[in-house]
Design a protein around this motif. Sequence first.
Motif, PDB file in Angstrom:
ATOM      1  N   UNK A  85       0.833  -1.206   0.000  1.00  0.00           N
ATOM      2  CA  UNK A  85       0.000   0.000   0.000  1.00  0.00           C
ATOM      3  C   UNK A  85       0.865   1.254   0.000  1.00  0.00           C
ATOM      4  N   UNK A  86       1.969   1.218   0.744  1.00  0.00           N
ATOM      5  CA  UNK A  86       2.859   2.376   0.819  1.00  0.00           C
ATOM      6  C   UNK A  86       3.613   2.602  -0.491  1.00  0.00           C
ATOM      7  N   UNK A  87       3.739   1.552  -1.315  1.00  0.00           N
ATOM      8  CA  UNK A  87       4.378   1.724  -2.622  1.00  0.00           C
ATOM      9  C   UNK A  87       3.418   2.322  -3.651  1.00  0.00           C
ATOM     10  N   UNK A  88       2.141   2.461  -3.272  1.00  0.00           N
ATOM     11  CA  UNK A  88       1.169   3.064  -4.176  1.00  0.00           C
ATOM     12  C   UNK A  88       0.086   2.134  -4.665  1.00  0.00           C
ATOM     13  N   UNK A  89       0.130   0.860  -4.280  1.00  0.00           N
ATOM     14  CA  UNK A  89      -0.935  -0.058  -4.688  1.00  0.00           C
ATOM     15  C   UNK A  89      -2.209   0.218  -3.897  1.00  0.00           C
ATOM     16  N   UNK A  90      -3.332   0.056  -4.559  1.00  0.00           N
ATOM     17  CA  UNK A  90      -4.630   0.234  -3.915  1.00  0.00           C
ATOM     18  C   UNK A  90      -5.184  -1.135  -3.532  1.00  0.00           C
ATOM     19  N   UNK A  91      -5.199  -1.421  -2.243  1.00  0.00           N
ATOM     20  CA  UNK A  91      -5.725  -2.687  -1.728  1.00  0.00           C
ATOM     21  C   UNK A  91      -6.673  -2.344  -0.587  1.00  0.00           C
ATOM     22  N   UNK A  92      -7.958  -2.339  -0.880  1.00  0.00           N
ATOM     23  CA  UNK A  92      -8.943  -1.984   0.139  1.00  0.00           C
ATOM     24  C   UNK A  92      -9.136  -3.138   1.112  1.00  0.00           C
ATOM     25  N   UNK A  93      -9.749  -2.835   2.250  1.00  0.00           N
ATOM     26  CA  UNK A  93     -10.038  -3.888   3.231  1.00  0.00           C
ATOM     27  C   UNK A  93     -10.971  -4.931   2.639  1.00  0.00           C
TER      28      UNK A  93
END
Length: 424
Positions: free
Chosen positions: A266-274
């Motif tokens: 997520x910190x690298x920019x990927x969008x991974x929602x709960x």
Amino acid sequence: MMYEEALNYLKTAAGRGSVLGLDRVRELLHLLGDPQEKLKIVHISGTNGKGSFAAMLSSVLRSSGYRTGSFCSPAMTGVTDSYRINGAEISKKRFAELIATIQPIAESMAEKPTEFEVIAAAAYLLFVEEGCDIAVVECGMGGDGDATNLMSAPLLSVITNVALDHCGFLGNTIAEIAGHKAGIIKRGCPVYFGGKDSDALTVISEHTKQLDAPLALYDDSPLSDIKYSLDGISFNWNGERFSVPLCGTYQRDNIVNLMCCVDILRKTGLTISTDSLRRGLAETVWQGRFEVLRRDPYVVFDGAHNPDGIARAAESIEMYFPDKVVLLIGVMADKDYKLYTDMLGRFIEKVYTVTPDNPRALDSAALAEVFAEKGIPAESFEKLPDGVSAAYSHAKEKGLPMMALGSLYMYREFKEAMILITGK
């Protein structure tokens, strides 16, 4: 090129043996246009847990909307099983197309690549041709000298853990083995270490400092209320409830590794929602790791094949099956198999030993003798289907679970034998 022709070419490449060094695969990939440099890659090394971790991560990324390629080894049902696009195994036709592209290029080289180098190069070529957003790539063995280890800037390098295995190639101490695993670390690229061994951590930390690579470590503090059943595992993470249809107490560490790495990605920019994370975990599919294949009686296959894996499988047997089990086991001769009797003996009603279909396999009679010397009833079978039939009949007669342990190289034949025996 037909699929059979592709397999024949792999046999030719296999005849070259396992040769150290990355020069051949580096040249091959360069001649293919350096596909590994055109991908966002999560690169995974470690002694155990690589496959389960990769399966969960691939499912989560796919659920998050990313076109995801994954490569794992060894293949368990056939060579195409190593390659998946959005969770689906590639076809034999698609694999033949990849080899048809690679073969003339490989054969034009002065020093021709080995089988695994061809297989690894095919993965990177596939993922580029299929337009994958992310590739989840598992090392075959070690890290620094592995044929997958040619990307210059992975999205994330993961070392699941470090334990003694492949000592003839990687060294006889945890520190030596960790040095090989740490070879996947690249300058300035994030690293995650999911192990708990202090010697391994020292080695890996030194590598990250030298390469100015940010290091994140195993942290299970957000984990709570974990529950195990033979349908899977459920748990809380930071107060949110998740479940994954994998069994085995050792999956706890793989789950922690997965959740920690999702935070990094997520910190690298990927969008991974709960919601995507929850759905991806719930849809995870992985074979051969405390996999429940039958339920009356229970038949479970676990590809534990080294001392650390056997010890963890024993923990799971103790929790899921507190009474005795009927054990079927086949291992490689280069493993510390004499340790297995002490780890497993108290759980075994009777053991049936088999010889996996692999040149490195330990003869079943020699393995049976190791158990018999410790007073454990043991019977050996040269042909795996015969051993499976005898073990399954014994388990049914005694009303006990049947536990199959050992090399993943016997997974396909084991499943085929079970289908013949049970008709399903």
